[in-house]
Design a protein around this motif. Structure first.
Motif, PDB file in Angstrom:
ATOM      1  N   TYR A  14      -9.370  29.942  34.383  1.00  0.00           N
ATOM      2  CA  TYR A  14      -9.406  29.802  33.250  1.00  0.00           C
ATOM      3  C   TYR A  14      -9.200  31.225  32.556  1.00  0.00           C
ATOM      4  N   GLN A  17     -10.815  33.416  25.715  1.00  0.00           N
ATOM      5  CA  GLN A  17     -10.047  33.427  24.440  1.00  0.00           C
ATOM      6  C   GLN A  17     -10.880  34.788  23.648  1.00  0.00           C
ATOM      7  N   GLU A  20     -14.918  34.599  22.614  1.00  0.00           N
ATOM      8  CA  GLU A  20     -15.536  33.601  23.178  1.00  0.00           C
ATOM      9  C   GLU A  20     -16.910  33.537  24.011  1.00  0.00           C
ATOM     10  N   MET A  24     -19.787  28.481  24.817  1.00  0.00           N
ATOM     11  CA  MET A  24     -18.744  27.673  24.704  1.00  0.00           C
ATOM     12  C   MET A  24     -17.762  27.591  26.029  1.00  0.00           C
ATOM     13  N   ILE A  25     -17.663  28.489  26.801  1.00  0.00           N
ATOM     14  CA  ILE A  25     -16.852  28.276  27.826  1.00  0.00           C
ATOM     15  C   ILE A  25     -17.568  27.101  28.779  1.00  0.00           C
ATOM     16  N   LYS A  28     -16.896  23.677  26.995  1.00  0.00           N
ATOM     17  CA  LYS A  28     -15.196  23.291  27.336  1.00  0.00           C
ATOM     18  C   LYS A  28     -15.095  22.432  28.596  1.00  0.00           C
ATOM     19  N   ASN A  31     -19.310  19.852  28.715  1.00  0.00           N
ATOM     20  CA  ASN A  31     -19.851  19.312  27.812  1.00  0.00           C
ATOM     21  C   ASN A  31     -21.155  19.349  27.374  1.00  0.00           C
TER      22      ASN A  31
END
Length: 77
Positions: A14, A17, A20, A24-25, A28, A31
């Motif tokens: 990965y 972004q 980020e 949040m990672i 993604k 969940n």
């Protein structure tokens, strides 16, 4: 430290972004926001307060690999 000879199929590559956060990672891929520490540890990143640069390559353990890793950690504790 995690072993360096872990099967590459147990990971997803990965690229981060812009701006980020770790949570949040984690969300993604799992969940849930609480597995950010595992992603950082697997990638040997100690300073999780400094944002990662955009496009930074991370190895993200698959959900099945996370289960094995966490079970292994629990067995040592």
């Amino acid at each position: 430290r995690f072993p360096t000879n872990i099967d590459k199929q147990a990971f997803t590559v990965y690229h981060t972004q812009e701006d980020e956060p770790w949570t949040m990672i984690s969300f993604k891929f799992y969940n849930r926001i609480d597995l950010w520490w595992l992603i950082a540890a697997i990638n040997q990143i100690d300073d999780t307060f400094t944002p990662l640069p955009t496009g930074y390559k991370l190895m993200i353990p698959t959900p099945a690999a996370v289960r094995v890793i966490v079970d292994e950690i629990k067995s040592v504790i």
